[in-house]
Design a protein around this motif. Structure first.
Motif, PDB file in Angstrom:
ATOM      1  N   LEU A  22       0.976  -1.270   0.141  1.00 37.56           N
ATOM      2  CA  LEU A  22      -0.031   0.191   0.025  1.00 37.56           C
ATOM      3  C   LEU A  22       0.837   1.292   0.002  1.00 37.56           C
ATOM      4  O   LEU A  22       1.501   1.478   0.960  1.00 37.56           O
ATOM      5  CB  LEU A  22      -0.937  -0.174   1.377  1.00 37.56           C
ATOM      6  CG  LEU A  22      -1.884  -1.259   1.546  1.00 37.56           C
ATOM      7  CD1 LEU A  22      -2.496  -1.222   2.946  1.00 37.56           C
ATOM      8  CD2 LEU A  22      -2.688  -1.462   0.226  1.00 37.56           C
ATOM      9  N   LEU A  55      -6.123   3.075  -5.062  1.00 38.15           N
ATOM     10  CA  LEU A  55      -6.517   3.591  -3.677  1.00 38.15           C
ATOM     11  C   LEU A  55      -6.996   5.065  -4.004  1.00 38.15           C
ATOM     12  O   LEU A  55      -8.028   5.590  -3.017  1.00 38.15           O
ATOM     13  CB  LEU A  55      -5.182   3.820  -2.886  1.00 38.15           C
ATOM     14  CG  LEU A  55      -4.526   2.514  -2.374  1.00 38.15           C
ATOM     15  CD1 LEU A  55      -3.529   2.857  -1.462  1.00 38.15           C
ATOM     16  CD2 LEU A  55      -5.313   1.429  -1.883  1.00 38.15           C
ATOM     17  N   LEU A  58     -10.847   5.041  -4.174  1.00 37.05           N
ATOM     18  CA  LEU A  58     -11.608   4.498  -2.886  1.00 37.05           C
ATOM     19  C   LEU A  58     -12.446   5.782  -2.693  1.00 37.05           C
ATOM     20  O   LEU A  58     -11.715   6.963  -2.236  1.00 37.05           O
ATOM     21  CB  LEU A  58     -11.012   4.011  -1.669  1.00 37.05           C
ATOM     22  CG  LEU A  58     -10.211   2.832  -2.056  1.00 37.05           C
ATOM     23  CD1 LEU A  58      -9.049   2.579  -0.704  1.00 37.05           C
ATOM     24  CD2 LEU A  58     -11.524   1.597  -1.843  1.00 37.05           C
ATOM     25  N   TYR A  61     -14.377   6.292   3.432  1.00 34.03           N
ATOM     26  CA  TYR A  61     -15.264   5.368   4.281  1.00 34.03           C
ATOM     27  C   TYR A  61     -16.568   5.970   4.692  1.00 34.03           C
ATOM     28  O   TYR A  61     -16.546   6.690   5.469  1.00 34.03           O
ATOM     29  CB  TYR A  61     -14.421   4.435   5.169  1.00 34.03           C
ATOM     30  CG  TYR A  61     -15.239   3.351   5.731  1.00 34.03           C
ATOM     31  CD1 TYR A  61     -15.222   2.069   4.851  1.00 34.03           C
ATOM     32  CD2 TYR A  61     -16.148   3.371   6.880  1.00 34.03           C
ATOM     33  CE1 TYR A  61     -16.189   1.188   5.189  1.00 34.03           C
ATOM     34  CE2 TYR A  61     -16.870   2.573   7.123  1.00 34.03           C
ATOM     35  CZ  TYR A  61     -16.982   1.458   6.327  1.00 34.03           C
ATOM     36  OH  TYR A  61     -17.797   0.165   6.612  1.00 34.03           O
ATOM     37  N   ALA A  75     -13.151  -0.813  -3.384  1.00 32.04           N
ATOM     38  CA  ALA A  75     -13.043  -1.391  -2.051  1.00 32.04           C
ATOM     39  C   ALA A  75     -13.105  -2.640  -2.093  1.00 32.04           C
ATOM     40  O   ALA A  75     -12.286  -3.279  -1.281  1.00 32.04           O
ATOM     41  CB  ALA A  75     -14.287  -0.720  -0.905  1.00 32.04           C
ATOM     42  N   LEU A  78      -9.680  -3.799  -3.339  1.00 32.27           N
ATOM     43  CA  LEU A  78      -8.815  -3.746  -2.283  1.00 32.27           C
ATOM     44  C   LEU A  78      -8.552  -4.744  -1.318  1.00 32.27           C
ATOM     45  O   LEU A  78      -7.777  -5.572  -1.087  1.00 32.27           O
ATOM     46  CB  LEU A  78      -9.162  -2.394  -1.723  1.00 32.27           C
ATOM     47  CG  LEU A  78      -8.066  -2.256  -0.356  1.00 32.27           C
ATOM     48  CD1 LEU A  78      -6.774  -2.018  -0.897  1.00 32.27           C
ATOM     49  CD2 LEU A  78      -8.650  -0.684   0.591  1.00 32.27           C
ATOM     50  N   ARG A  79      -9.989  -5.162  -0.886  1.00 38.28           N
ATOM     51  CA  ARG A  79     -10.163  -6.195   0.057  1.00 38.28           C
ATOM     52  C   ARG A  79      -9.604  -7.608  -0.419  1.00 38.28           C
ATOM     53  O   ARG A  79      -9.122  -8.187   0.386  1.00 38.28           O
ATOM     54  CB  ARG A  79     -11.562  -6.298   0.464  1.00 38.28           C
ATOM     55  CG  ARG A  79     -12.065  -5.006   1.697  1.00 38.28           C
ATOM     56  CD  ARG A  79     -13.600  -5.057   1.828  1.00 38.28           C
ATOM     57  NE  ARG A  79     -13.710  -4.070   2.692  1.00 38.28           N
ATOM     58  CZ  ARG A  79     -14.898  -3.499   3.165  1.00 38.28           C
ATOM     59  NH1 ARG A  79     -15.977  -4.254   2.331  1.00 38.28           N
ATOM     60  NH2 ARG A  79     -15.209  -2.766   3.871  1.00 38.28           N
ATOM     61  N   ASN A 105      -7.568   5.941   4.759  1.00 43.74           N
ATOM     62  CA  ASN A 105      -9.035   5.437   4.105  1.00 43.74           C
ATOM     63  C   ASN A 105      -8.936   4.150   3.958  1.00 43.74           C
ATOM     64  O   ASN A 105      -9.875   3.369   3.977  1.00 43.74           O
ATOM     65  CB  ASN A 105      -9.298   6.415   3.045  1.00 43.74           C
ATOM     66  CG  ASN A 105     -10.738   6.368   2.425  1.00 43.74           C
ATOM     67  OD1 ASN A 105     -11.375   6.172   3.339  1.00 43.74           O
ATOM     68  ND2 ASN A 105     -10.668   6.226   1.257  1.00 43.74           N
ATOM     69  N   ALA A 106      -7.585   3.580   3.023  1.00 40.89           N
ATOM     70  CA  ALA A 106      -7.581   2.179   2.752  1.00 40.89           C
ATOM     71  C   ALA A 106      -7.590   1.285   3.950  1.00 40.89           C
ATOM     72  O   ALA A 106      -8.076   0.300   3.783  1.00 40.89           O
ATOM     73  CB  ALA A 106      -6.223   2.033   2.007  1.00 40.89           C
ATOM     74  N   TRP A 109     -11.086   0.871   5.067  1.00 35.85           N
ATOM     75  CA  TRP A 109     -11.984  -0.016   4.371  1.00 35.85           C
ATOM     76  C   TRP A 109     -11.609  -1.484   4.748  1.00 35.85           C
ATOM     77  O   TRP A 109     -12.437  -2.296   4.736  1.00 35.85           O
ATOM     78  CB  TRP A 109     -11.921   0.069   3.023  1.00 35.85           C
ATOM     79  CG  TRP A 109     -12.757   1.431   2.178  1.00 35.85           C
ATOM     80  CD1 TRP A 109     -12.232   2.619   1.833  1.00 35.85           C
ATOM     81  CD2 TRP A 109     -14.123   1.296   1.989  1.00 35.85           C
ATOM     82  NE1 TRP A 109     -13.456   3.439   1.708  1.00 35.85           N
ATOM     83  CE2 TRP A 109     -14.552   2.391   1.484  1.00 35.85           C
ATOM     84  CE3 TRP A 109     -15.100   0.293   1.961  1.00 35.85           C
ATOM     85  CZ2 TRP A 109     -15.674   2.948   1.273  1.00 35.85           C
ATOM     86  CZ3 TRP A 109     -16.381   0.540   1.773  1.00 35.85           C
ATOM     87  CH2 TRP A 109     -16.777   1.627   1.231  1.00 35.85           C
TER      88      TRP A 109
END
Length: 196
Positions: A22, A55, A58, A61, A75, A78-79, A105-106, A109
């Motif tokens: 990240l 990123l 996104l 959140y 999102a 990313l997950r 923020n990442a 999430w």
């Protein structure tokens, strides 16, 4: 622009160790992105780094957006990418004494659903450089704390902060060795997961 979800595999047994990276800066030519790319390109045999893109896509959140079947595509991607990785490494500068909003923020999430987010039980490290006398230490401490709250297993020995504003981190051999050593420590971590 859409992100393609990663395929989940048991990479520790078949393809070595996978590390989701990240990057805390959105600037295309940021020093921290270049650090992440250097780590990816010089990773030891059996170690595969993937810089998680998107990123910037996104939304901030908001639990109202995080509804099964309607969660934003960025999102979900990313997950899936982070959830499929064996390790997570944040490579980030420091903005105003803390981590950049994009990284925060990442992590927000990734922390949901609470207790079952993509970071739960995953070894996590944070490195990075910032041209200040503090070298990003506050940013790194804050990112590690947030990841720990989200359920990650923070590997304390994975830490590299730029110590001098006069050092060209991309050319400085000692800094590059410290960054490579931090990656090796993260990959080699075999501690027991702890409860979030």
């Amino acid at each position: 622009m859409t992100s393609t979800p990663a395929t989940s595999t048991d990479s520790t047994s078949t393809d070595g160790t996978s590390v989701a990276v990240l990057v805390g800066s959105l600037r295309a030519d940021s020093v921290n992105r270049r650090v992440a790319e250097r780590l990816r390109d010089t990773a030891p045999d059996g170690v595969r780094l993937e810089i998680v893109e998107g990123l910037d896509l996104l939304p901030f959140y908001n639990e109202d957006l995080d509804v099964p079947g309607r969660t934003p595509e960025a999102a979900v991607a990313l997950r899936e990418r982070v959830g499929a990785a064996d390790r997570v490494l944040a490579v980030t500068p420091e903005y105003n004494g803390t981590m950049p909003a994009v990284l925060n923020n990442a992590l927000d999430w990734l922390s949901r659903p609470y207790g079952a987010g993509a970071l739960v039980g995953t070894p996590f490290g944070v490195v990075g450089v910032t041209p200040t006398p503090y070298g990003g230490k506050w940013s790194h401490d804050d990112a590690a704390r947030s990841a720990r709250v989200a359920g990650a297993v923070v590997v304390e020995d994975v830490t590299v902060s730029q110590s001098s504003i006069d050092v060209d981190v991309l050319e400085d051999i000692a800094t590059q060795e410290r960054l490579a050593g931090a990656l090796r420590t993260l990959v080699g971590f075999a501690g027991e997961p702890t409860a979030a």
